[in-house]
Enzyme design. Structure first.
Site, mmCIF file in Angstrom:
data_model
loop_
_atom_site.group_PDB
_atom_site.id
_atom_site.type_symbol
_atom_site.label_atom_id
_atom_site.label_comp_id
_atom_site.label_asym_id
_atom_site.label_seq_id
_atom_site.Cartn_x
_atom_site.Cartn_y
_atom_site.Cartn_z
ATOM 1 N N CYS A 1 5.088 20.189 -3.868
ATOM 2 C CA CYS A 1 5.966 21.324 -4.156
ATOM 3 C C CYS A 1 7.269 20.839 -4.759
ATOM 4 O O CYS A 1 7.908 19.934 -4.233
ATOM 5 C CB CYS A 1 6.339 22.061 -2.873
ATOM 6 S SG CYS A 1 4.971 22.769 -2.032
ATOM 7 N N GLU B 1 1.222 22.314 -15.573
ATOM 8 C CA GLU B 1 0.391 21.637 -14.588
ATOM 9 C C GLU B 1 -0.262 22.628 -13.626
ATOM 10 O O GLU B 1 0.289 23.686 -13.328
ATOM 11 C CB GLU B 1 1.269 20.668 -13.778
ATOM 12 C CG GLU B 1 1.961 19.682 -14.692
ATOM 13 C CD GLU B 1 2.981 18.789 -13.995
ATOM 14 O OE1 GLU B 1 3.469 17.870 -14.634
ATOM 15 O OE2 GLU B 1 3.293 19.020 -12.814
ATOM 16 N N CYS C 1 -3.241 25.562 -7.233
ATOM 17 C CA CYS C 1 -1.841 25.955 -7.389
ATOM 18 C C CYS C 1 -1.566 26.063 -8.885
ATOM 19 O O CYS C 1 -1.732 25.100 -9.628
ATOM 20 C CB CYS C 1 -0.968 24.897 -6.723
ATOM 21 S SG CYS C 1 0.787 25.248 -6.847
ATOM 22 N N CYS D 1 16.811 26.987 -9.083
ATOM 23 C CA CYS D 1 17.036 26.637 -7.675
ATOM 24 C C CYS D 1 17.522 25.186 -7.625
ATOM 25 O O CYS D 1 17.007 24.331 -8.345
ATOM 26 C CB CYS D 1 15.751 26.794 -6.860
ATOM 27 S SG CYS D 1 15.174 28.503 -6.793
ATOM 28 N N CYS E 1 14.783 22.134 -7.072
ATOM 29 C CA CYS E 1 13.443 22.153 -7.658
ATOM 30 C C CYS E 1 13.459 21.480 -9.032
ATOM 31 O O CYS E 1 14.305 21.792 -9.866
ATOM 32 C CB CYS E 1 12.979 23.607 -7.776
ATOM 33 S SG CYS E 1 11.398 23.772 -8.607
ATOM 34 N N CYS F 1 11.331 27.033 -15.797
ATOM 35 C CA CYS F 1 11.680 28.179 -14.945
ATOM 36 C C CYS F 1 13.149 28.501 -15.158
ATOM 37 O O CYS F 1 13.966 27.613 -15.369
ATOM 38 C CB CYS F 1 11.442 27.815 -13.474
ATOM 39 S SG CYS F 1 11.693 29.194 -12.329
#
Ligand code: SAH
Length: 352
Positions: free
Chosen positions: A336, A93, A106, A117, A120, A113
């Site tokens: 975010c 995205e 962005c 974290c 997230c 990933c």
């Protein structure tokens, strides 16, 4: 023999390859590079001004992939999310965010990933694969091509899916293409790479290119950061702050420290005071990100507006720049930490 993806090559690399492998000259390579990134050609046959023999050689030895938008979603606040379908079926995205005279894109650097974290949504997916330089840079080109005449993306931030410094090998050529005045021609002042703090890679990035750095600090003690960011086990907060202090910055530039605020976890004025101390001696600004709640991590909550304001005031009243990132695109899961697994019209992003 594998064909070369010409959109993975910086202008210099394309020139070397065309000279060495195709026996072409440098001038022709520059023309090809411009057709790719300034005109956005999607086929070698469309390369006007490039000799037919060169076009044919390219078509034989190389490929010229284009990102395809699978879904484009518009938020009520003007934010627009592009969901790209990659050749192997994965989806990534990019989010376009209009803000006054700025139009920020962005961008993603990986499918998923590896940093994991604990807050997230992308982190929850794990790493599926790195994006190629072509897939990274093409996000900016393909979004730009959807915009009306005269409207230009002004800023690029690598704050989408992925840890950009974990994919530095492909990020660097992508940045070279994005910054090249024969390419997408973005100013290095308008491009920001955000990292969890892969310490050795920070120096490598700085040595390669002069882009802005943002560090997701998110905590003020080792224990606190360990609870939410596993990377702290590898690179302690102290090591990260030393690396930030040593980061070569041109005059007038500052490092952005992103700080996601969680209610009752890292939002007190004692946290603010500790963060202020951590930043002493570093040309810094702080960007507070009130946590975007999501169904993956139900125990984490966003602090109330007064708490965020008081935290911000702590820095501003001491002369340190501190902004609060307004949440954008919440209704299309573009805020975010929301990129990844949200369902959109029956589509599961990043997964088939
Ligand atoms: N891997 C890079 C870039 C992607 S994340 C990095 O970590 O910096 C971009 C920013 O979004 C980071 O500051 C991250 O801490 C923040 N973020 C992640 N999940 C979030 C959430 N649910 N709410 C608010 N911010 C979040």
């Amino acid at each position: 023999m594998d064909r070369v993806d010409v959109k993975c090559l910086s202008r210099d690399a394309l020139t070397r390859w065309m000279v060495d492998e195709l026996g072409d000259d440098a001038g022709r390579a520059v023309r090809v590079f411009k057709r790719l990134w300034q005109d956005g050609v999607t086929d070698f046959a469309q390369m006007d001004g490039v000799a037919r023999a060169t076009r044919e050689r390219l078509a034989e030895r190389a490929v010229l992939p284009t990102l395809e938008a699978d879904v484009v979603l518009d938020s009520a606040d003007g934010t627009r999310k592009f969901l790209w379908k990659l050749h192997d079926g994965y989806r990534i995205e990019s989010v376009l965010i209009p803000d006054g005279h700025r139009l920020t894109l962005c961008m993603s650097s990986q499918v998923g990933c590896a940093m994991a974290c604990h807050f997230c949504v992308t982190g929850d997916m794990g790493l599926k694969r790195h994006l190629t330089a072509s897939e990274i840079a093409d996000q900016a080109l393909q979004v730009q091509r959807t915009l009306p005449e005269g409207v230009r993306i002004t800023n690029l931030v690598f704050m989408g899916m992925g840890e950009p410094l974990h994919n530095l090998k492909n990020l660097i050529p992508a940045l070279e293409i994005l910054l090249d005045d024969h390419g997408l021609n973005f100013s290095h002042r308008k491009v920001t790479v955000s990292t969890v703090g892969l310490v050795p890679k920070m120096a490598e990035l700085a040595a390669a290119l002069p882009v802005n750095l943002a560090i997701s600090v998110n905590a003020t003690t080792e224990e606190q950061r360990l609870q939410i960011m596993p990377i702290t086990r590898k690179h302690s907060l102290a090591e990260l702050m030393d690396a930030a202090r040593a980061f070569p910055l041109p005059p007038g530039k500052r490092i952005t420290f992103e700080y996601v605020m969680f209610a009752g976890f890292n939002d007190t004025l004692d946290d603010a005071a500790r963060l202020f101390e951590l930043l002493r001696g570093i040309p810094a600004k702080v960007n507070l990100i009130p946590y975007n709640e999501n169904e993956h991590y139900r125990d984490l909550k966003c602090p109330d507006a007064a708490t965020v304001k008081a935290f911000q005031h702590y820095f501003v009243s001491r002369g340190l720049g501190c902004s609060v990132r307004t949440t954008r695109g919440l209704d299309i899961s573009a805020a975010c930490g929301q990129l990844g697994r949200a369902r959109m019209g029956g589509v599961l992003a990043a997964q088939l």
